[in-house]
Write a protein that holds these residues in place. Sequence first.
Motif, PDB file in Angstrom:
ATOM      1  N   LEU A  39      39.899  48.941  43.302  1.00  0.00           N
ATOM      2  CA  LEU A  39      40.087  47.498  43.165  1.00  0.00           C
ATOM      3  C   LEU A  39      40.375  47.129  41.714  1.00  0.00           C
ATOM      4  O   LEU A  39      41.229  46.282  41.432  1.00  0.00           O
ATOM      5  CB  LEU A  39      38.836  46.765  43.658  1.00  0.00           C
ATOM      6  CG  LEU A  39      38.624  46.717  45.176  1.00  0.00           C
ATOM      7  CD1 LEU A  39      37.309  46.021  45.496  1.00  0.00           C
ATOM      8  CD2 LEU A  39      39.776  46.002  45.858  1.00  0.00           C
ATOM      9  N   LEU A  40      39.632  47.769  40.798  1.00  0.00           N
ATOM     10  CA  LEU A  40      39.846  47.483  39.384  1.00  0.00           C
ATOM     11  C   LEU A  40      41.240  47.922  38.954  1.00  0.00           C
ATOM     12  O   LEU A  40      41.936  47.201  38.220  1.00  0.00           O
ATOM     13  CB  LEU A  40      38.784  48.202  38.555  1.00  0.00           C
ATOM     14  CG  LEU A  40      38.812  47.934  37.042  1.00  0.00           C
ATOM     15  CD1 LEU A  40      38.557  46.461  36.774  1.00  0.00           C
ATOM     16  CD2 LEU A  40      37.758  48.772  36.335  1.00  0.00           C
ATOM     17  N   LEU A  41      41.669  49.093  39.419  1.00  0.00           N
ATOM     18  CA  LEU A  41      43.008  49.567  39.071  1.00  0.00           C
ATOM     19  C   LEU A  41      44.080  48.650  39.650  1.00  0.00           C
ATOM     20  O   LEU A  41      45.073  48.334  38.983  1.00  0.00           O
ATOM     21  CB  LEU A  41      43.198  51.000  39.581  1.00  0.00           C
ATOM     22  CG  LEU A  41      42.348  52.078  38.890  1.00  0.00           C
ATOM     23  CD1 LEU A  41      42.565  53.425  39.552  1.00  0.00           C
ATOM     24  CD2 LEU A  41      42.694  52.162  37.405  1.00  0.00           C
ATOM     25  N   MET A  42      43.878  48.215  40.888  1.00  0.00           N
ATOM     26  CA  MET A  42      44.841  47.309  41.508  1.00  0.00           C
ATOM     27  C   MET A  42      44.887  45.977  40.774  1.00  0.00           C
ATOM     28  O   MET A  42      45.968  45.431  40.518  1.00  0.00           O
ATOM     29  CB  MET A  42      44.475  47.101  42.979  1.00  0.00           C
ATOM     30  CG  MET A  42      44.683  48.322  43.860  1.00  0.00           C
ATOM     31  SD  MET A  42      44.008  48.095  45.524  1.00  0.00           S
ATOM     32  CE  MET A  42      44.994  46.687  46.067  1.00  0.00           C
ATOM     33  N   ALA A  43      43.687  45.461  40.433  1.00  0.00           N
ATOM     34  CA  ALA A  43      43.645  44.188  39.710  1.00  0.00           C
ATOM     35  C   ALA A  43      44.292  44.329  38.330  1.00  0.00           C
ATOM     36  O   ALA A  43      45.055  43.455  37.896  1.00  0.00           O
ATOM     37  CB  ALA A  43      42.195  43.717  39.570  1.00  0.00           C
ATOM     38  N   GLY A  44      43.985  45.444  37.647  1.00  0.00           N
ATOM     39  CA  GLY A  44      44.592  45.661  36.331  1.00  0.00           C
ATOM     40  C   GLY A  44      46.097  45.803  36.415  1.00  0.00           C
ATOM     41  O   GLY A  44      46.841  45.233  35.613  1.00  0.00           O
ATOM     42  N   ALA A  45      46.552  46.583  37.414  1.00  0.00           N
ATOM     43  CA  ALA A  45      47.998  46.757  37.589  1.00  0.00           C
ATOM     44  C   ALA A  45      48.673  45.428  37.920  1.00  0.00           C
ATOM     45  O   ALA A  45      49.747  45.108  37.390  1.00  0.00           O
ATOM     46  CB  ALA A  45      48.272  47.780  38.688  1.00  0.00           C
ATOM     47  N   LEU A 323      40.064  32.819  38.687  1.00  0.00           N
ATOM     48  CA  LEU A 323      40.037  32.806  40.152  1.00  0.00           C
ATOM     49  C   LEU A 323      40.092  34.221  40.706  1.00  0.00           C
ATOM     50  O   LEU A 323      39.353  34.564  41.641  1.00  0.00           O
ATOM     51  CB  LEU A 323      41.212  31.977  40.682  1.00  0.00           C
ATOM     52  CG  LEU A 323      41.376  31.940  42.214  1.00  0.00           C
ATOM     53  CD1 LEU A 323      40.136  31.322  42.859  1.00  0.00           C
ATOM     54  CD2 LEU A 323      42.625  31.159  42.593  1.00  0.00           C
ATOM     55  N   THR A 324      40.952  35.055  40.114  1.00  0.00           N
ATOM     56  CA  THR A 324      41.065  36.438  40.570  1.00  0.00           C
ATOM     57  C   THR A 324      39.758  37.190  40.361  1.00  0.00           C
ATOM     58  O   THR A 324      39.329  37.970  41.223  1.00  0.00           O
ATOM     59  CB  THR A 324      42.200  37.153  39.819  1.00  0.00           C
ATOM     60  OG1 THR A 324      43.419  36.413  39.998  1.00  0.00           O
ATOM     61  CG2 THR A 324      42.384  38.564  40.314  1.00  0.00           C
ATOM     62  N   LEU A 325      39.112  36.951  39.219  1.00  0.00           N
ATOM     63  CA  LEU A 325      37.842  37.611  38.944  1.00  0.00           C
ATOM     64  C   LEU A 325      36.782  37.177  39.939  1.00  0.00           C
ATOM     65  O   LEU A 325      36.001  38.002  40.432  1.00  0.00           O
ATOM     66  CB  LEU A 325      37.393  37.303  37.508  1.00  0.00           C
ATOM     67  CG  LEU A 325      36.109  37.984  37.035  1.00  0.00           C
ATOM     68  CD1 LEU A 325      36.259  39.498  37.089  1.00  0.00           C
ATOM     69  CD2 LEU A 325      35.745  37.544  35.623  1.00  0.00           C
ATOM     70  N   ALA A 326      36.762  35.871  40.240  1.00  0.00           N
ATOM     71  CA  ALA A 326      35.797  35.380  41.227  1.00  0.00           C
ATOM     72  C   ALA A 326      36.049  36.014  42.593  1.00  0.00           C
ATOM     73  O   ALA A 326      35.114  36.471  43.272  1.00  0.00           O
ATOM     74  CB  ALA A 326      35.868  33.855  41.315  1.00  0.00           C
ATOM     75  N   LEU A 327      37.329  36.042  43.001  1.00  0.00           N
ATOM     76  CA  LEU A 327      37.662  36.670  44.281  1.00  0.00           C
ATOM     77  C   LEU A 327      37.323  38.151  44.273  1.00  0.00           C
ATOM     78  O   LEU A 327      36.858  38.707  45.274  1.00  0.00           O
ATOM     79  CB  LEU A 327      39.152  36.467  44.580  1.00  0.00           C
ATOM     80  CG  LEU A 327      39.597  35.027  44.874  1.00  0.00           C
ATOM     81  CD1 LEU A 327      41.109  34.979  45.039  1.00  0.00           C
ATOM     82  CD2 LEU A 327      38.895  34.494  46.114  1.00  0.00           C
ATOM     83  N   PHE A 328      37.564  38.792  43.125  1.00  0.00           N
ATOM     84  CA  PHE A 328      37.268  40.220  42.997  1.00  0.00           C
ATOM     85  C   PHE A 328      35.772  40.479  43.164  1.00  0.00           C
ATOM     86  O   PHE A 328      35.363  41.391  43.890  1.00  0.00           O
ATOM     87  CB  PHE A 328      37.753  40.708  41.630  1.00  0.00           C
ATOM     88  CG  PHE A 328      37.400  42.138  41.329  1.00  0.00           C
ATOM     89  CD1 PHE A 328      38.119  43.170  41.895  1.00  0.00           C
ATOM     90  CD2 PHE A 328      36.348  42.448  40.485  1.00  0.00           C
ATOM     91  CE1 PHE A 328      37.797  44.493  41.626  1.00  0.00           C
ATOM     92  CE2 PHE A 328      36.019  43.750  40.204  1.00  0.00           C
ATOM     93  CZ  PHE A 328      36.752  44.776  40.779  1.00  0.00           C
ATOM     94  N   LEU A 329      34.951  39.642  42.520  1.00  0.00           N
ATOM     95  CA  LEU A 329      33.502  39.815  42.627  1.00  0.00           C
ATOM     96  C   LEU A 329      33.020  39.535  44.046  1.00  0.00           C
ATOM     97  O   LEU A 329      32.169  40.259  44.580  1.00  0.00           O
ATOM     98  CB  LEU A 329      32.788  38.899  41.625  1.00  0.00           C
ATOM     99  CG  LEU A 329      32.995  39.239  40.143  1.00  0.00           C
ATOM    100  CD1 LEU A 329      32.306  38.211  39.265  1.00  0.00           C
ATOM    101  CD2 LEU A 329      32.483  40.637  39.828  1.00  0.00           C
ATOM    102  N   ILE A 330      33.582  38.469  44.657  1.00  0.00           N
ATOM    103  CA  ILE A 330      33.196  38.153  46.038  1.00  0.00           C
ATOM    104  C   ILE A 330      33.580  39.293  46.966  1.00  0.00           C
ATOM    105  O   ILE A 330      32.796  39.710  47.836  1.00  0.00           O
ATOM    106  CB  ILE A 330      33.855  36.829  46.477  1.00  0.00           C
ATOM    107  CG1 ILE A 330      33.272  35.653  45.682  1.00  0.00           C
ATOM    108  CG2 ILE A 330      33.668  36.607  47.969  1.00  0.00           C
ATOM    109  CD1 ILE A 330      33.968  34.340  45.943  1.00  0.00           C
TER     110      ILE A 330
END
Length: 537
Positions: A39-45, A323-330
């Motif tokens: 997920l972190l790699l996808m979010a970073g990419a 928003l992306t970080l919030a969605l990522f954490l959720i």
Amino acid sequence: MTLAKRSKVTKTKDEESAYQGGLARTLVRTLVLFTFIPLLLMAGAAYFRTRGLLRQQVVNETQAQMTTQLSQMELAVKTKDIRLDRLLRNPDFANQIASTLSSNPQSATFTALRNEIDQTINDLGSFNQFMLMSPDGIIRLASKPEWEGVSVKDDQPSFHTFFTHDGQSFLMYNVSNLYPNQLVLATIVGYRDTAGARAATLIAFTEAQNLNTSLQSLINLYPSAKAYFVTQNIETKNFVGADPYTNELTAFQPSEAQDTSLTTALDNLMNVENNGPRALEYSAADGQAVLSEAAWSDTLQAGVVLEIPPNAIYSELNNLIQLTLALFLIELLAMGAVISLGTIRVFRPLASLAEITRRFAEGDFNQRAEARSKDEVGLLAQSFNRMAEQLSDLYRSLEQKVEERTRQIRTAAEVAHQITSSTNLDELLNRTVQLIVEQFSFYQASVFMLDRAGKYAVLNSSYGPAAKEMLARGHRLEVGSESIIGWVTNNNQPRIASDVAEDPIHLNKELLPATLYQDRTPSSVGNLVSVAVHEPS
């Protein structure tokens, strides 16, 4: 329970409590970690890809904006060049210039000519001031009377530009004695006499306020951006932009990275035909990293730069990051919860089996696992139940053997006590065979003694169903005869017949038909042989 056993049990319980539930937690942490990394790699990419696309979009927009605005600016400058050139080619205006050059600056005629020329240039609507300069660098006529008689020859870069160009405009900064520390656009047209020689140069100036308007048009898309000119004089180079407080055009000191990047880029653009905007990145004078577009204008003979701060480019992306970080954490929490529930469902049977195994290890042999599922856990539960049954049977068998051995030892002690308490040999032997049969559940026990010649083993004592009959007959067996008694007396060694039916030297007795196996042991007395006979259980 001894201290050592208590310590061992306590240590075992501590170890069990230390490892209780550890496998499930480890699996949850591992799965969450392996979920978090992709997920972190996808979010970073996604972030860097979006950032790159935004940058490219901004580059495309600013290049288009700069190309459009620069084209309009160059069109306006070229219009100035054409208008001033046409004006100077007008015979009436040319005659006025010639008359001015030959008139006394103190005469009324000169004043009248200045007013007429000034009005004519003002009617063009493109310039703020003008001056007429003779080849020696002396201003002969100017819209500002105080300029007249001033020599610009001392200002070598300006003089060189004014006198050596014709029909062209230049952005110039700090024209000494005329526009100190100011930016102006000088449109230069040479005046030639009837012989074709350059008799004077007409320079019309467009002042900073008009240039600032053109510069501000570059930042319509990004109000937080900064636009400025880079003038390229003969010996000097100046960075001129709008002051953030007064909004007036003024020179500023660029950073080293800014100076190096722009100088290199503009020098390259000056030497190519397609000198469209070029994207650059560097740290500006305030230390902030900026994305800039630099272009060189042959019409202005200057560079034009548009700088955009990162927050103007990535502000929307930065808002989206929250928003992306919030969605990522959720999503991570939801996935962790799902993994935890799944892990609990998988490991609950294992935890139950572990608890049953612990109780079984503590001695509760009635514990059995519930094999409900048809997967590996169910198979493990079935295997545990089979193992538990085998261990329980083995434990009960061992208990029975220990109990039997204990009883035998107790009986042997009693027999030994009876033997030592009697002084009569016959009574002692009779009592011995009786105790052996009664305490060890034998079929019949007998004691044979060798006669004095050592030729026969004579039955001396016996207890069992055929004892009286055998004693009455005076039962005896020859030493070395084809019988177990004969073999034992001849070899002086014990012999055990596990199954008398299979023993080749067994001598069947019609008086003992139920005999299953016999034990033969030589006595410590040289002429004494004991016999124990078992019957089937």
